[in-house]
Design a protein around this motif. Structure first.
Motif, PDB file in Angstrom:
ATOM      1  N   UNK A 192      29.731  20.510  14.202  1.00  0.00           N
ATOM      2  CA  UNK A 192      28.353  20.514  13.319  1.00  0.00           C
ATOM      3  C   UNK A 192      27.415  20.593  14.346  1.00  0.00           C
ATOM      4  N   UNK A 193      26.111  21.396  13.968  1.00  0.00           N
ATOM      5  CA  UNK A 193      25.049  21.987  14.779  1.00  0.00           C
ATOM      6  C   UNK A 193      23.940  21.836  14.213  1.00  0.00           C
ATOM      7  N   UNK A 194      22.802  21.323  15.099  1.00  0.00           N
ATOM      8  CA  UNK A 194      21.156  21.427  14.147  1.00  0.00           C
ATOM      9  C   UNK A 194      20.671  21.343  15.278  1.00  0.00           C
ATOM     10  N   UNK A 195      19.384  22.143  15.024  1.00  0.00           N
ATOM     11  CA  UNK A 195      18.481  22.207  16.072  1.00  0.00           C
ATOM     12  C   UNK A 195      17.253  22.140  15.297  1.00  0.00           C
ATOM     13  N   UNK A 196      15.971  21.257  15.979  1.00  0.00           N
ATOM     14  CA  UNK A 196      14.491  21.040  15.052  1.00  0.00           C
ATOM     15  C   UNK A 196      13.244  20.760  16.450  1.00  0.00           C
ATOM     16  N   UNK A 197      12.306  21.074  16.711  1.00  0.00           N
ATOM     17  CA  UNK A 197      11.252  21.458  17.261  1.00  0.00           C
ATOM     18  C   UNK A 197      11.481  19.956  17.970  1.00  0.00           C
ATOM     19  N   UNK A 198      11.054  19.839  18.768  1.00  0.00           N
ATOM     20  CA  UNK A 198      10.457  18.665  19.892  1.00  0.00           C
ATOM     21  C   UNK A 198       9.193  18.367  19.580  1.00  0.00           C
ATOM     22  N   UNK A 199       9.211  17.266  18.583  1.00  0.00           N
ATOM     23  CA  UNK A 199       7.393  16.931  18.520  1.00  0.00           C
ATOM     24  C   UNK A 199       7.165  14.878  19.486  1.00  0.00           C
ATOM     25  N   UNK A 200       7.335  14.200  18.674  1.00  0.00           N
ATOM     26  CA  UNK A 200       7.175  12.640  19.625  1.00  0.00           C
ATOM     27  C   UNK A 200       8.376  12.407  20.306  1.00  0.00           C
ATOM     28  N   UNK A 201       8.429  11.808  20.740  1.00  0.00           N
ATOM     29  CA  UNK A 201      10.121  11.413  21.079  1.00  0.00           C
ATOM     30  C   UNK A 201      10.833   9.904  20.008  1.00  0.00           C
ATOM     31  N   UNK A 202       9.883   9.338  19.624  1.00  0.00           N
ATOM     32  CA  UNK A 202      10.471   8.959  17.927  1.00  0.00           C
ATOM     33  C   UNK A 202      10.666   9.761  17.322  1.00  0.00           C
ATOM     34  N   UNK A 203      10.368  10.721  16.939  1.00  0.00           N
ATOM     35  CA  UNK A 203      10.808  11.044  15.537  1.00  0.00           C
ATOM     36  C   UNK A 203      11.963  12.484  15.846  1.00  0.00           C
ATOM     37  N   UNK A 204      11.808  13.027  17.486  1.00  0.00           N
ATOM     38  CA  UNK A 204      12.927  13.938  17.582  1.00  0.00           C
ATOM     39  C   UNK A 204      13.847  12.926  18.328  1.00  0.00           C
ATOM     40  N   UNK A 205      13.772  11.760  18.772  1.00  0.00           N
ATOM     41  CA  UNK A 205      15.861  11.566  19.403  1.00  0.00           C
ATOM     42  C   UNK A 205      15.376  10.318  17.451  1.00  0.00           C
ATOM     43  N   UNK A 206      14.770  10.597  16.939  1.00  0.00           N
ATOM     44  CA  UNK A 206      15.352   9.724  15.568  1.00  0.00           C
ATOM     45  C   UNK A 206      16.484  10.559  14.604  1.00  0.00           C
ATOM     46  N   UNK A 207      15.587  12.033  14.912  1.00  0.00           N
ATOM     47  CA  UNK A 207      16.145  12.728  13.996  1.00  0.00           C
ATOM     48  C   UNK A 207      17.995  13.436  15.220  1.00  0.00           C
TER      49      UNK A 207
END
Lengths: 291, 291
Positions: free
Chosen positions: A27-42
């Protein structure tokens, strides 16, 4: 088959993967780096339905704290990226996923994945240099990522700089004309008034660029004695650049390092990455396997 | 108590020791380096009546072959010292003493002994630099001597060199104005027309010397991120030199490496050796203990 999680934590985007190796990507995914909470949460939300995993590796932008005796081990530390200074990315992942987490720089991760599966197989001393928006270096010594007081900052080497040949003063806010200040993408843009990728093949920019890269690699060969050097980053998309670098490194060493690969087989010594665009996240998978 | 043999194999003299450590020295001898047969023979004759030993370590002048997969592993290789090129010092000692022999550069040995017993205790990443007739560097990474394609040649780093400040062109036969070509003892003598040790304390030679040493250490900090730097060799007998080097390294790094010891405790970061004149042969003892 053991499965591992990998996170390529970049300043612009995160890439997450679950894999047993480069031939077994689940499995693989990518998403933009936003806030630490949101990004680590994703990232956590991506891994959770794919558990159990044996471990998670993080190949991170920096600076980072790699000192296992430090209270801020596993943190992204003094980054200017808004919101990310002093982020305990490792602790947060460990707590949310209840898994062991290995943490290192993105460039140490890339060196490790190129050693395991890519262009540096069989070479237990590997130097990986990336030249793009910035310049970074990672290194394996005896097959293990090199750490120390903090971590290498090879972009900030001071190199000979002849103002008669190159009057450009460099753009590093700390050091002016260090390696990154003279040779990273933004330095090329500032010196020539246009982005590096728009400079024609025969523009003198490229010989100067090859000169600075070769000078830095010569110093790194004299310090680290790597068995192979892997060069990543956008600047090496330029046709012919790596060939010019090889010639100049040989000229600068001038026969001093008596090794057949340096004297006669430079094309096998200084190479491009073998893992392409997945090198970063595969570096994180390789770090997870170091548990 | 296990006892070990150590040989500091220098181009001018050999020092041999039997010891369990720096507090348990059982025998010691030194003799001039003549032909390989005679010199290695004298070492064997010293050790033989002191057997059994657990192992012998050799901390050698170079260049040397440290690649355990090479047919010339354990050889002194391309040295210009008459008679010594391609000398299988390790094989000869192993055969004559019937003991395991560990072999490394003199500077890796010194880094190891300073780590075990000297000025770098507790620092598993140590850089040892010696500046005298030549310039050499050894390094431990994760507590182990750093090897690679060959071994480091830190004396041949290319440094910024401003001919307006220092018109001297350097004396390295391979590279002209590399670190050794600008800053080793013979370079100082050639630049100023007198031996370094006769230059008065307030001579501008010393500030220039501190500048080049600091420039090299800055590059080495950016590459290796050592936890401590130990500076050996005759040039540091000059009063005040190491203090000047500390100030200049801090200025050159300019706050970029955010580590308390670099920002606030430079006196604990860049230090003189703790083992004095026995550092070399104790390095060989420390190598023997690596078996």
């Amino acid at each position: 088959m053991n499965l591992f999680g990998g996170i390529e934590a970049g300043g612009t985007k995160f890439v997450c993967m679950v894999a047993g190796g480069p031939e077994d990507i689940r499995a693989e995914t990518r998403f933009p780096t936003t806030t630490p909470d949101e990004t680590i949460g994703r990232a956590v939300a991506f891994f959770r339905p794919l558990l159990p995993l044996k471990a998670v590796g993080v190949a991170s932008f920096g600076p980072v704290d790699l000192d296992q005796t430090s209270p801020t081990y596993g943190f992204i530390t003094t980054t200017p990226k808004p919101g990310w200074a002093n982020t305990d990315i490792t602790g947060r992942l460990q707590a949310d996923l209840d898994l062991p987490v290995t943490f290192d720089t993105d460039v140490n991760g890339a060196a490790l994945s190129e050693y395991r599966w890519g262009a540096a197989r069989g070479c237990d001393t590997v130097l990986y240099i990336t030249i793009g928006t910035g310049i970074g270096g990672g290194c394996l010594i005896n097959g293990r990522p090199m750490h120390g007081l903090v971590h290498p900052e090879m972009g900030h080497l001071r190199l000979p700089h002849d103002p008669k040949v190159d009057p450009f003063g460099g753009i590093c806010p700390f050091h002016g004309d260090c390696f990154e200040g003279l040779a990273a993408g933004p330095a090329m843009r500032a010196r020539w008034g246009q982005p590096a990728e728009t400079l024609p093949v025969d523009h003198p920019a490229w010989e100067l660029e090859a000169h600075y890269i070769a000078m830095a690699l010569t110093d790194l060969v004299c310090t680290l004695s790597p068995r192979r050097i892997v060069l990543g980053g956008g600047v090496f998309n330029h046709p012919g650049l790596i060939e010019q670098v090889r010639v100049k490194v040989q000229e600068l060493l001038n026969g001093y390092v008596q090794s057949p690969v340096i004297l006669h087989h430079m094309g096998e010594y200084i190479v491009l990455p073998g893992l392409g665009s997945r090198a970063g996240v595969l570096g994180a998978i390789a770090l997870a396997m170091e548990i």
